[in-house]
Design an enzyme around this catalytic site. Structure first.
Site, PDB file in Angstrom:
ATOM      1  N   LYS A  11       0.831  -1.200   0.000  1.00 21.92           N
ATOM      2  CA  LYS A  11       0.000   0.000   0.000  1.00 21.92           C
ATOM      3  C   LYS A  11       0.873   1.260   0.000  1.00 21.92           C
ATOM      4  CE  LYS A  11      -3.669  -2.292   2.722  1.00 21.92           C
ATOM      5  NZ  LYS A  11      -4.585  -2.099   3.891  1.00 21.92           N
ATOM      6  N   TYR A  51     -12.261  -2.161  -2.995  1.00 23.20           N
ATOM      7  CA  TYR A  51     -12.737  -2.266  -1.609  1.00 23.20           C
ATOM      8  C   TYR A  51     -14.266  -2.274  -1.524  1.00 23.20           C
ATOM      9  CZ  TYR A  51      -8.146  -1.811   0.664  1.00 23.20           C
ATOM     10  OH  TYR A  51      -6.865  -2.037   1.132  1.00 23.20           O
ATOM     11  N   ASN A 114      -1.431  -0.342   7.300  1.00 25.74           N
ATOM     12  CA  ASN A 114      -0.886  -1.658   7.669  1.00 25.74           C
ATOM     13  C   ASN A 114      -0.117  -2.317   6.527  1.00 25.74           C
ATOM     14  OD1 ASN A 114      -3.063  -2.317   6.106  1.00 25.74           O
ATOM     15  ND2 ASN A 114      -4.158  -3.477   7.676  1.00 25.74           N
ATOM     16  N   HIS A 117      -1.900  -5.465   1.441  1.00 22.29           N
ATOM     17  CA  HIS A 117      -3.209  -6.067   1.198  1.00 22.29           C
ATOM     18  C   HIS A 117      -2.970  -7.449   0.610  1.00 22.29           C
ATOM     19  CE1 HIS A 117      -7.287  -6.774  -0.334  1.00 22.29           C
ATOM     20  NE2 HIS A 117      -6.672  -7.284  -1.401  1.00 22.29           N
ATOM     21  N   GLU A 128     -10.300  -9.592  -7.463  1.00 24.83           N
ATOM     22  CA  GLU A 128      -9.292  -8.535  -7.327  1.00 24.83           C
ATOM     23  C   GLU A 128      -8.226  -8.631  -8.423  1.00 24.83           C
ATOM     24  OE1 GLU A 128      -7.943  -9.019  -3.299  1.00 24.83           O
ATOM     25  OE2 GLU A 128      -9.880  -8.398  -2.462  1.00 24.83           O
TER      26      GLU A 128
END
Ligand code: IDP
Ligand code: MG
Length: 139
Positions: A11, A51, A114, A117, A128
Site C-alpha cells: 500500500k 474495496y 498496515n 493487502h 481482485e
C-alpha cells in the site's frame, strides 16, 4: 494443497517507507512466485471497486483516500495455498494483534496504515486480480 494465485498490494504507506524490497523479499524467500508486478496510483473509482465489500463501513471514505494517496505496488503472487499463506505472512489486520515476524507485526502500528493487502479467499482473489491483472485470471 492447491496451486493458487492471489493479489498482493504494497500500500502507499509501504511504498513511501521504502518497504517494497522487504515485502518482495519475504514473498520470494517463502517460496512463492511473483507472476506480475506494477507500480501504479489508483483512481478513486478503481479503489472503490477493489474495496467494494467495505462500502457500508464507517472507514470506507478514509480507506479510499488512503489507498489513492500515492503509488502502490500491485503483485500477482502464485504458489501452493498462496491465498492463506500470504495472509499468514502479512499478519492480522490490526498491527497491534499481528504476530512479530509477520509484515504487519514487524512494520506497522495502526490499522489504517498496515503496509499490505492480500486477497482473503479464492473468490476475492479472482475478483481482485480481475481489477489489477485481468490477463492473469483464467477464463
Ligand atoms: P484485511 O486488509 O486484513 O483483509 P479488511 O477487513 O478487509 O482487512 O479491511 C481492509 C482494510 O481496511 C484493512 O487492511 C485496514 O487497512 C482498513 N481497516 C479495516 N478496519 C478498519 C477500521 O476499523 N478503521 C480503519 N481502517 C480499517
Ligand atoms: Mg480484506
Amino acid at each position: 494443497m492447491a496451486a493458487e494465485q492471489t493479489l498482493i498490494l504494497v500500500k502507499p504507506d509501504g511504498v513511501a517507507r521504502g518497504l517494497v524490497g522487504e515485502v518482495v523479499s519475504r514473498i520470494e524467500r517463502k517460496g512463492y512466485t511473483i507472476e506480475a508486478l506494477e507500480l501504479r496510483t489508483l483512481e478513486r473509482e478503481t479503489a472503490e471497486e477493489h474495496y467494494g465489500e467495505h462500502v457500508d463501513k464507517p472507514f470506507f471514505g478514509e480507506l479510499v483516500d488512503f489507498i489513492t494517496s500515492g503509488p502502490l505496488v500491485a503483485m500477482c503472487v502464485s504458489g501452493d495455498d498462496a491465498i492463506v499463506g500470504m495472509r499468514t505472512i502479512m499478519g492480522a489486520t490490526n498491527p497491534i494483534e499481528a504476530t512479530p515476524g509477520s509484515i504487519r507485526g514487524d512494520f506497522a502500528t495502526v490499522i489504517g496504515e498496515n503496509i499490505v493487502h492480500g486477497s482473503d479467499s479464492t473468490e476475492s482473489a479472482t475478483r481482485e486480480l480481475g481489477i489489477f491483472f485481468p490477463d492473469r485470471v483464467p477464463g
